[in-house]
Design an enzyme around this catalytic site. Structure first.
Site, PDB file in Angstrom:
ATOM      1  N   TRP A  31     -32.140 -22.789   2.298  1.00  0.00           N
ATOM      2  CA  TRP A  31     -31.212 -24.009   2.155  1.00  0.00           C
ATOM      3  C   TRP A  31     -30.961 -24.284   0.337  1.00  0.00           C
ATOM      4  O   TRP A  31     -32.002 -23.977  -0.248  1.00  0.00           O
ATOM      5  CB  TRP A  31     -31.738 -25.290   2.616  1.00  0.00           C
ATOM      6  CG  TRP A  31     -31.436 -25.545   3.850  1.00  0.00           C
ATOM      7  CD1 TRP A  31     -31.420 -24.865   5.005  1.00  0.00           C
ATOM      8  CD2 TRP A  31     -30.286 -26.724   4.231  1.00  0.00           C
ATOM      9  NE1 TRP A  31     -30.844 -25.428   6.206  1.00  0.00           N
ATOM     10  CE2 TRP A  31     -30.133 -26.569   5.616  1.00  0.00           C
ATOM     11  CE3 TRP A  31     -29.599 -27.690   3.478  1.00  0.00           C
ATOM     12  CZ2 TRP A  31     -29.200 -27.488   6.128  1.00  0.00           C
ATOM     13  CZ3 TRP A  31     -28.833 -28.457   4.233  1.00  0.00           C
ATOM     14  CH2 TRP A  31     -28.708 -28.317   5.736  1.00  0.00           C
ATOM     15  N   SER A  65     -36.584 -25.809   3.939  1.00  0.00           N
ATOM     16  CA  SER A  65     -37.680 -26.311   3.322  1.00  0.00           C
ATOM     17  C   SER A  65     -38.847 -26.561   4.264  1.00  0.00           C
ATOM     18  O   SER A  65     -40.146 -26.303   4.038  1.00  0.00           O
ATOM     19  CB  SER A  65     -37.560 -27.424   2.251  1.00  0.00           C
ATOM     20  OG  SER A  65     -37.004 -26.959   1.164  1.00  0.00           O
ATOM     21  N   PHE A  66     -38.425 -27.102   5.620  1.00  0.00           N
ATOM     22  CA  PHE A  66     -39.439 -27.491   6.479  1.00  0.00           C
ATOM     23  C   PHE A  66     -40.308 -26.186   6.943  1.00  0.00           C
ATOM     24  O   PHE A  66     -41.217 -26.652   7.324  1.00  0.00           O
ATOM     25  CB  PHE A  66     -38.870 -28.269   7.909  1.00  0.00           C
ATOM     26  CG  PHE A  66     -39.660 -28.975   8.886  1.00  0.00           C
ATOM     27  CD1 PHE A  66     -40.126 -30.021   8.571  1.00  0.00           C
ATOM     28  CD2 PHE A  66     -39.761 -28.257  10.013  1.00  0.00           C
ATOM     29  CE1 PHE A  66     -40.867 -30.572   9.338  1.00  0.00           C
ATOM     30  CE2 PHE A  66     -40.575 -28.734  10.814  1.00  0.00           C
ATOM     31  CZ  PHE A  66     -41.144 -29.831  10.722  1.00  0.00           C
ATOM     32  N   GLU A  67     -39.550 -25.410   6.907  1.00  0.00           N
ATOM     33  CA  GLU A  67     -40.121 -23.909   7.322  1.00  0.00           C
ATOM     34  C   GLU A  67     -41.158 -23.398   6.241  1.00  0.00           C
ATOM     35  O   GLU A  67     -41.975 -22.534   6.540  1.00  0.00           O
ATOM     36  CB  GLU A  67     -39.395 -22.808   7.818  1.00  0.00           C
ATOM     37  CG  GLU A  67     -38.502 -23.171   9.298  1.00  0.00           C
ATOM     38  CD  GLU A  67     -37.421 -24.422   9.109  1.00  0.00           C
ATOM     39  OE1 GLU A  67     -36.816 -24.486   8.386  1.00  0.00           O
ATOM     40  OE2 GLU A  67     -37.558 -24.912  10.147  1.00  0.00           O
ATOM     41  N   ILE A  90     -31.869 -31.745  -1.156  1.00  0.00           N
ATOM     42  CA  ILE A  90     -31.169 -32.998  -1.721  1.00  0.00           C
ATOM     43  C   ILE A  90     -30.629 -33.956  -1.029  1.00  0.00           C
ATOM     44  O   ILE A  90     -30.262 -33.632   0.219  1.00  0.00           O
ATOM     45  CB  ILE A  90     -29.806 -32.155  -2.330  1.00  0.00           C
ATOM     46  CG1 ILE A  90     -30.447 -30.897  -3.489  1.00  0.00           C
ATOM     47  CG2 ILE A  90     -28.797 -33.064  -3.124  1.00  0.00           C
ATOM     48  CD1 ILE A  90     -29.210 -29.926  -3.976  1.00  0.00           C
ATOM     49  N   HIS A  96     -32.677 -37.617   6.752  1.00  0.00           N
ATOM     50  CA  HIS A  96     -33.298 -36.304   6.567  1.00  0.00           C
ATOM     51  C   HIS A  96     -34.143 -35.805   5.430  1.00  0.00           C
ATOM     52  O   HIS A  96     -34.999 -35.051   5.124  1.00  0.00           O
ATOM     53  CB  HIS A  96     -32.231 -34.752   6.775  1.00  0.00           C
ATOM     54  CG  HIS A  96     -32.180 -34.307   8.088  1.00  0.00           C
ATOM     55  ND1 HIS A  96     -31.561 -34.642   9.020  1.00  0.00           N
ATOM     56  CD2 HIS A  96     -32.775 -33.048   8.457  1.00  0.00           C
ATOM     57  CE1 HIS A  96     -31.667 -33.852  10.328  1.00  0.00           C
ATOM     58  NE2 HIS A  96     -32.365 -32.985   9.634  1.00  0.00           N
ATOM     59  N   ARG A 135     -33.131 -28.348 -13.242  1.00  0.00           N
ATOM     60  CA  ARG A 135     -34.701 -28.132 -13.037  1.00  0.00           C
ATOM     61  C   ARG A 135     -34.712 -26.626 -12.690  1.00  0.00           C
ATOM     62  O   ARG A 135     -35.789 -26.260 -12.091  1.00  0.00           O
ATOM     63  CB  ARG A 135     -35.280 -28.844 -12.226  1.00  0.00           C
ATOM     64  CG  ARG A 135     -35.431 -30.487 -12.829  1.00  0.00           C
ATOM     65  CD  ARG A 135     -35.599 -31.567 -11.627  1.00  0.00           C
ATOM     66  NE  ARG A 135     -35.834 -32.816 -12.461  1.00  0.00           N
ATOM     67  CZ  ARG A 135     -34.892 -33.454 -12.752  1.00  0.00           C
ATOM     68  NH1 ARG A 135     -33.806 -33.116 -12.854  1.00  0.00           N
ATOM     69  NH2 ARG A 135     -34.879 -34.749 -13.579  1.00  0.00           N
TER      70      ARG A 135
HETATM   71  C1  DLZ Z   1     -31.593 -29.873   8.049  1.00  0.00           C
HETATM   72  C2  DLZ Z   1     -31.630 -29.821   6.271  1.00  0.00           C
HETATM   73  C3  DLZ Z   1     -31.091 -30.809   5.846  1.00  0.00           C
HETATM   74  C4  DLZ Z   1     -30.022 -31.791   6.148  1.00  0.00           C
HETATM   75  N1  DLZ Z   1     -31.147 -30.852   4.387  1.00  0.00           N
HETATM   76  C5  DLZ Z   1     -31.975 -29.694   3.752  1.00  0.00           C
HETATM   77  C6  DLZ Z   1     -32.201 -29.731   2.539  1.00  0.00           C
HETATM   78  O1  DLZ Z   1     -31.491 -30.379   1.624  1.00  0.00           O
HETATM   79  N2  DLZ Z   1     -33.066 -28.810   2.030  1.00  0.00           N
HETATM   80  C7  DLZ Z   1     -33.654 -27.875   2.807  1.00  0.00           C
HETATM   81  O2  DLZ Z   1     -34.578 -27.008   2.428  1.00  0.00           O
HETATM   82  N3  DLZ Z   1     -33.560 -27.876   4.116  1.00  0.00           N
HETATM   83  C8  DLZ Z   1     -32.931 -28.856   4.879  1.00  0.00           C
HETATM   84  N4  DLZ Z   1     -32.488 -28.749   5.854  1.00  0.00           N
HETATM   85  C9  DLZ Z   1     -33.085 -27.833   6.959  1.00  0.00           C
HETATM   86  C10 DLZ Z   1     -34.522 -27.975   7.283  1.00  0.00           C
HETATM   87  O3  DLZ Z   1     -35.524 -27.871   5.997  1.00  0.00           O
HETATM   88  C11 DLZ Z   1     -34.949 -27.267   8.488  1.00  0.00           C
HETATM   89  O4  DLZ Z   1     -34.620 -25.858   8.127  1.00  0.00           O
HETATM   90  C12 DLZ Z   1     -34.337 -27.568   9.622  1.00  0.00           C
HETATM   91  O5  DLZ Z   1     -34.473 -28.880  10.062  1.00  0.00           O
HETATM   92  C13 DLZ Z   1     -34.920 -26.690  10.803  1.00  0.00           C
HETATM   93  O6  DLZ Z   1     -36.057 -27.047  11.154  1.00  0.00           O
END
Ligand code: DLZ
Length: 157
Positions: A31, A65-67, A90, A96, A135
């Site tokens: 992302w 980022s969640f992963e 962001i 979220h 940054r």
């Molecule tokens: C879904 C999502 C959103 C809305 N924004 C970001 C972000 O700004 N930066 C980022 O790294 N990931 C974002 N994601 C994706 C989530 O991190 C994750 O990949 C999904 O929710 C699937 O688990």
């Protein structure tokens, strides 16, 4: 502002441990890839400049980022001395931002508590793309450089 009087990337290279024997995994979120790519480049260039062999620097991409939590956890189970988690969250129109930012910070904190392999937090949590650009190689330095120096110091510790 926390970084108003401090470039993120200024440091004294003589105070950083030599990385010739180190192995480092960089887990990179796709992302906001333009930002995370710049952070990755800053981190990798810094590791190389402190003698970490190119073959000992491994990149693992994850969707978002969640992963990073899962990716960093798997990397901890491999033969690395440190893991750098690279992401960029962001602020958007929904909540979220806070859920992902908090989860990643807590998740990476937990990985550090539960393993002897340090995971470095290189996740930008900005309100605008411009702040993230500043940054990741802009006027506020490159957080990837700081993360690489932190990794070398934590391995030495
Ligand atoms: C879904 C999502 C959103 C809305 N924004 C970001 C972000 O700004 N930066 C980022 O790294 N990931 C974002 N994601 C994706 C989530 O991190 C994750 O990949 C999904 O929710 C699937 O688990």
């Amino acid at each position: 502002m926390a970084t108003a009087d401090k470039s993120l990337s200024k440091y004294d290279p003589s105070q950083v441990p030599d990385g010739a024997d180190y192995r480092v995994a960089l887990v990179v979120s796709e992302w906001n890839i333009k930002i995370t790519e710049a952070l990755f480049q800053g981190a990798k260039t810094t590791l190389l400049s402190h003698n970490v062999p190119d073959k000992n620097i491994i990149r693992i991409n994850v969707p978002g980022s969640f992963e990073l939590i899962y990716g960093a956890s798997r990397a901890q189970q491999m033969d690395f001395d440190a893991v750098i988690a690279i992401g960029c969250v962001i602020q958007g129109e929904t909540r979220h931002f806070e859920f992902i930012s908090n989860a990643v910070a807590q998740g990476i904190k937990d990985l550090n508590v539960n393993s002897t392999t340090p995971v470095i937090f290189c996740v930008l949590t900005d309100e605008t793309l411009e702040q993230s650009e500043a940054r990741s190689g802009g006027e506020k330095g490159n957080k990837g450089v700081e993360a690489a120096v932190t990794a070398l110091r934590m391995i030495w510790l």
